[in-house]
Design a protein around this motif. Structure first.
Motif, mmCIF file in Angstrom:
data_model
loop_
_atom_site.group_PDB
_atom_site.id
_atom_site.type_symbol
_atom_site.label_atom_id
_atom_site.label_comp_id
_atom_site.label_asym_id
_atom_site.label_seq_id
_atom_site.Cartn_x
_atom_site.Cartn_y
_atom_site.Cartn_z
ATOM 1 N N VAL A 75 42.185 58.257 -33.777
ATOM 2 C CA VAL A 75 40.778 57.893 -33.650
ATOM 3 C C VAL A 75 40.581 56.487 -34.196
ATOM 4 N N THR A 76 39.647 55.763 -33.589
ATOM 5 C CA THR A 76 39.330 54.406 -34.017
ATOM 6 C C THR A 76 37.866 54.245 -34.385
ATOM 7 N N LYS A 77 37.089 55.313 -34.177
ATOM 8 C CA LYS A 77 35.653 55.271 -34.462
ATOM 9 C C LYS A 77 35.198 56.684 -34.824
ATOM 10 N N PRO A 78 33.983 56.817 -35.343
ATOM 11 C CA PRO A 78 33.482 58.153 -35.673
ATOM 12 C C PRO A 78 33.480 59.075 -34.446
ATOM 13 N N VAL A 79 33.924 60.308 -34.652
ATOM 14 C CA VAL A 79 33.968 61.333 -33.602
ATOM 15 C C VAL A 79 33.664 62.683 -34.240
ATOM 16 N N VAL A 96 34.418 62.929 -38.172
ATOM 17 C CA VAL A 96 34.966 61.706 -38.758
ATOM 18 C C VAL A 96 33.800 60.738 -38.846
ATOM 19 N N THR A 97 33.432 60.327 -40.051
ATOM 20 C CA THR A 97 32.253 59.488 -40.254
ATOM 21 C C THR A 97 32.576 58.012 -40.382
ATOM 22 N N GLU A 98 33.823 57.686 -40.743
ATOM 23 C CA GLU A 98 34.207 56.277 -40.860
ATOM 24 C C GLU A 98 35.700 56.128 -40.660
ATOM 25 N N VAL A 99 36.062 55.112 -39.866
ATOM 26 C CA VAL A 99 37.465 54.752 -39.646
ATOM 27 C C VAL A 99 37.543 53.240 -39.726
ATOM 28 N N GLY A 100 38.528 52.732 -40.446
ATOM 29 C CA GLY A 100 38.732 51.293 -40.547
ATOM 30 C C GLY A 100 40.149 51.018 -40.998
ATOM 31 N N PRO A 101 40.479 49.748 -41.173
ATOM 32 C CA PRO A 101 41.818 49.436 -41.671
ATOM 33 C C PRO A 101 42.081 50.139 -42.998
ATOM 34 N N ASN A 102 43.092 50.987 -43.016
ATOM 35 C CA ASN A 102 43.483 51.745 -44.207
ATOM 36 C C ASN A 102 42.334 52.570 -44.784
ATOM 37 N N THR A 160 45.573 57.312 -42.859
ATOM 38 C CA THR A 160 45.097 55.959 -42.570
ATOM 39 C C THR A 160 46.178 55.116 -41.912
ATOM 40 N N SER A 161 45.732 54.006 -41.328
ATOM 41 C CA SER A 161 46.632 53.029 -40.717
ATOM 42 C C SER A 161 46.059 51.638 -40.957
ATOM 43 N N ALA A 162 46.934 50.659 -41.109
ATOM 44 C CA ALA A 162 46.499 49.292 -41.396
ATOM 45 C C ALA A 162 45.688 48.671 -40.266
ATOM 46 N N ASN A 163 45.874 49.142 -39.041
ATOM 47 C CA ASN A 163 45.187 48.513 -37.911
ATOM 48 C C ASN A 163 43.844 49.152 -37.578
ATOM 49 N N GLY A 164 43.332 50.028 -38.417
ATOM 50 C CA GLY A 164 42.027 50.622 -38.180
ATOM 51 C C GLY A 164 42.060 51.890 -37.351
ATOM 52 N N THR A 165 43.237 52.433 -37.134
ATOM 53 C CA THR A 165 43.397 53.681 -36.397
ATOM 54 C C THR A 165 43.808 54.766 -37.383
#
Length: 173
Positions: A75-79, A96-102, A160-165
């Protein structure tokens, strides 16, 4: 000249000679064929450099794959995901309320149980265990491997992932 000026002139001369002697004893660098190493980073254009690749997921980005409480998605955005809760306790919801780098933050609801999880930092994540009569979270350093099924529980892992995924696993028995 007065006597007071001469000692200062002598100290100035002594300081200059000391500096020359020290410079003469300094390290000598031999020439070589290696290119010099830059001390600063080269300037970059206004285009950001591509980040590390997204973690690969067996079900890609298809949130519908989680409808049976057995999926691996990115996921790359709230879902919001809906799936069967543990032990026939009805439907569960993962938001999922927030996704970003790490970074990832989420909330899980199953029956009267609610649980929140969140992690910030490289290779960080949370495990949430949903049971018919309660739930629990554990957050900290995680790798992105699939969690093991647990009897009587739905296991949710968010990494988490460094690229925001973020990588989500939902595993049921």
């Amino acid at each position: 000249m007065s006597k007071r000026t001469r000692p200062r002139a002598g100290l100035t001369t002594l300081a200059a000679l000391t500096a020359l002697a020290t410079a003469a004893c300094g390290t000598t660098h031999e020439p070589n064929d290696e290119a010099p190493t830059p001390r600063t980073r080269p300037t970059t254009s206004h285009h950001p450099a591509p980040g590390p690749p997204s973690p690969s997921a067996a079900d890609g980005t298809d949130i519908g794959a989680c409808a049976d409480a057995d999926c691996e998605i990115t996921v790359t955005k709230p879902v919001t995901l809906h799936f069967p809760g543990p032990g026939g306790s009805g439907r569960a919801t993962l938001s999922v309320t927030e996704v970003g780098p790490n970074k990832i933050e989420y909330e899980v609801k199953s029956g009267n149980n609610r649980s929140k999880g969140g992690a910030t930092g490289p290779d960080q994540g949370c495990l949430t265990y949903l049971r018919a009569h309660g739930s629990g979270n554990s957050c900290g350093p995680l790798d992105a491997t699939r969690p093991s099924p647990q009897p009587g529980a739905v296991v949710i892992q968010a990494t988490t992932s460094a690229n925001g995924t973020a990588l989500l696993h939902i595993v049921s028995p």
